[in-house]
Design a protein around this motif. Structure first.
Motif, PDB file in Angstrom:
ATOM      1  N   GLU A 233       0.831  -1.203   0.000  1.00 18.49           N
ATOM      2  CA  GLU A 233       0.000   0.000   0.000  1.00 18.49           C
ATOM      3  C   GLU A 233       0.866   1.254   0.000  1.00 18.49           C
ATOM      4  N   ALA A 234       2.028   1.184   0.666  1.00 18.37           N
ATOM      5  CA  ALA A 234       2.926   2.343   0.725  1.00 18.37           C
ATOM      6  C   ALA A 234       3.441   2.727  -0.657  1.00 18.37           C
ATOM      7  N   TYR A 235       3.588   1.744  -1.546  1.00 20.59           N
ATOM      8  CA  TYR A 235       4.052   2.045  -2.908  1.00 20.59           C
ATOM      9  C   TYR A 235       3.061   2.928  -3.659  1.00 20.59           C
ATOM     10  N   THR A 236       1.773   2.811  -3.335  1.00 23.73           N
ATOM     11  CA  THR A 236       0.770   3.618  -4.043  1.00 23.73           C
ATOM     12  C   THR A 236       0.847   5.088  -3.651  1.00 23.73           C
ATOM     13  N   LEU A 237       1.553   5.397  -2.574  1.00 23.76           N
ATOM     14  CA  LEU A 237       1.721   6.779  -2.131  1.00 23.76           C
ATOM     15  C   LEU A 237       3.025   7.388  -2.637  1.00 23.76           C
ATOM     16  N   ASP A 238       3.879   6.536  -3.259  1.00 22.31           N
ATOM     17  CA  ASP A 238       5.165   6.999  -3.769  1.00 22.31           C
ATOM     18  C   ASP A 238       4.949   7.869  -5.010  1.00 22.31           C
ATOM     19  N   LYS A 239       5.758   8.881  -5.152  1.00 24.88           N
ATOM     20  CA  LYS A 239       5.627   9.783  -6.304  1.00 24.88           C
ATOM     21  C   LYS A 239       5.941   9.076  -7.626  1.00 24.88           C
ATOM     22  N   PHE A 241       4.684   6.201  -8.406  1.00 26.48           N
ATOM     23  CA  PHE A 241       3.539   5.344  -8.736  1.00 26.48           C
ATOM     24  C   PHE A 241       2.665   6.010  -9.782  1.00 26.48           C
ATOM     25  N   CYS A 242       2.345   5.258 -10.831  1.00 25.70           N
ATOM     26  CA  CYS A 242       1.433   5.720 -11.878  1.00 25.70           C
ATOM     27  C   CYS A 242       0.118   4.992 -11.700  1.00 25.70           C
ATOM     28  N   ALA A 243      -0.930   5.717 -11.361  1.00 26.14           N
ATOM     29  CA  ALA A 243      -2.211   5.096 -11.000  1.00 26.14           C
ATOM     30  C   ALA A 243      -2.844   4.313 -12.133  1.00 26.14           C
ATOM     31  N   ASP A 244      -2.512   4.638 -13.377  1.00 25.87           N
ATOM     32  CA  ASP A 244      -3.068   3.920 -14.534  1.00 25.87           C
ATOM     33  C   ASP A 244      -2.000   3.014 -15.126  1.00 25.87           C
ATOM     34  N   THR A 258       3.663   0.735 -11.789  1.00 29.84           N
ATOM     35  CA  THR A 258       2.258   0.698 -12.189  1.00 29.84           C
ATOM     36  C   THR A 258       1.468  -0.252 -11.283  1.00 29.84           C
ATOM     37  N   PRO A 259       0.137  -0.147 -11.287  1.00 30.23           N
ATOM     38  CA  PRO A 259      -0.677  -1.115 -10.544  1.00 30.23           C
ATOM     39  C   PRO A 259      -0.397  -2.552 -10.969  1.00 30.23           C
TER      40      PRO A 259
END
Length: 368
Positions: A233-239, A241-244, A258-259
């Motif tokens: 989950e912490a990786y999704t807050l990293d700058k 991280f590309c949400a798409d 990426t996800p």
């Protein structure tokens, strides 16, 4: 297993056909299945109907709402099962229901339906352990004789082996189950719950090719998954991280996560842990068979990784498809009918349910 037994010798081929209705509703799947054990010793799946409560992306399912879904759909699902099986309620020898483990309110809703049918049609009740239902249906469908069982689902993660009329737990999760871990991460990255979050994690993982570092938390024969969930989950807050997810074939910056990469990394790490503890159990009991059951058991990557390990040991992996891996009524009917044929019945005053019904609490009277 709570209830009463008549003294009967080890399970033999039936002297007459037996038919059972199984009702499952321990989580968000409501299932009704009808099974038949005929005089030739064959097991026939007459019907296996299921309806799933699906919530919007990013949301889980609450016990209260899930129980309401089961109450609303129970009559339709049971009628469809009876119609497809081409039997009547009067043809049944017993009515089997999930006693536990599972979510309290949904379990209670299905138990109430089972008790009502038992009274209306004067049929014996059989309370079934959900985990044992998965194991017995898996054994029946695959033909596995005496495997080490990896039971992986939304609420359970256990490595199990049979000994002396009991399924012994060799190892299990110390906190959350693997299915729960996958589902919760699917909600974090807003994946759809249709048909299931775990399926969509698997689909997304096939697009990923970057393995990000995650904690590897095996504790002897047990595993811990909550720390892995927090770390990913912490990786999704990293700058970075590309949400798409990037389109297939797109060359991306090496630093972008990426996800799909995260889904890939989560599966690879967690499944490696499960393969490790399963291999230890195989070495301990000298088995060359692995049976994977539970909803997560449908995952093709888990089956592939387990197959590589088993092949290196000269063994074999047994698994089923979504008809029998995912929670269903037929598995409850199978385990319940095996128990009924050994003389077990659940008295009406004991026809309750429990969220904490351990796999190793069940008397497996039908096995030698």
């Amino acid at each position: 297993m709570p209830g009463r037994y008549r003294k009967i010798s080890p399970l033999q081929a039936p002297t007459k056909p037996y038919i059972a209705l199984g009702l499952e509703g321990s989580a968000n799947k409501l299932g009704a299945g009808i099974i038949k054990h005929d005089k030739d010793g064959k097991t026939l799946v007459l019907s296996n109907i299921r309806h799933t409560y699906i919530t919007p992306p990013g949301e889980g399912f609450l016990p209260r709402d899930t129980a309401q879904h089961h109450r609303e759909w129970a009559l339709t699902v049971i009628r469809d099962a009876i119609k497809k099986a081409e039997v009547s309620m009067h043809d049944l020898d017993c009515i089997c229901y999930t006693k536990g483990p599972g979510m309290g309110a949904p379990l209670q809703s299905v138990a109430l339906v089972a008790r009502t049918l038992s009274l209306l049609y004067n049929k014996p009740l059989i309370g079934v352990n959900h985990c044992v239902g998965h194991i017995e249906m898996g054994r029946q469908i695959t033909g596995a004789q005496n495997p080490v069982v990896l039971y992986v689902s939304g609420g359970n993660t256990q490595v199990i082996a049979y000994s002396r009329q009991c399924y012994r737990i060799f190892g299990e999760t110390l906190d959350i189950a693997v299915g729960n871990c996958l589902d919760r991460f699917a909600r974090v990255i807003n994946l759809s719950n249709d048909p299931s979050p775990g399926y969509n994690i698997e689909k997304e993982a096939k697009k990923g090719n970057r393995l990000v570092p995650l904690p590897y938390a095996t504790k002897g024969m047990d595993v811990s998954l909550s720390g892995i969930l927090s770390a990913i989950e912490a990786y999704t807050l990293d700058k970075k991280f590309c949400a798409d997810s990037l389109p297939n074939g797109t060359v991306s910056d090496e630093d972008i996560i990426t996800p799909a990469d995260l889904c890939f990394s989560l599966q690879e790490t967690v499944f490696s842990m499960l393969v490790e503890i399963t291999e230890r159990a195989m070495a301990h009991i000298g088995s060359k068979e692995v049976l994977i059951v539970g909803g997560v058991g449908c995952n093709e990557r888990l089956q592939e990784m387990m197959g590589i390990m088993a092949q290196e040991r000269g063994g074999q992996v047994f698994a089923t498809d979504e008809r029998f891996c995912i929670d269903n009524g037929i598995m409850i009917a199978q385990a319940g009918l095996l128990s009924y044929r050994m003389g077990h019945e659940t008295p009406f005053h004991e026809s309750t349910c429990t969220q904490r019904f351990r796999t190793d609490e069940v008397h497996v009277a039908w096995r030698i």
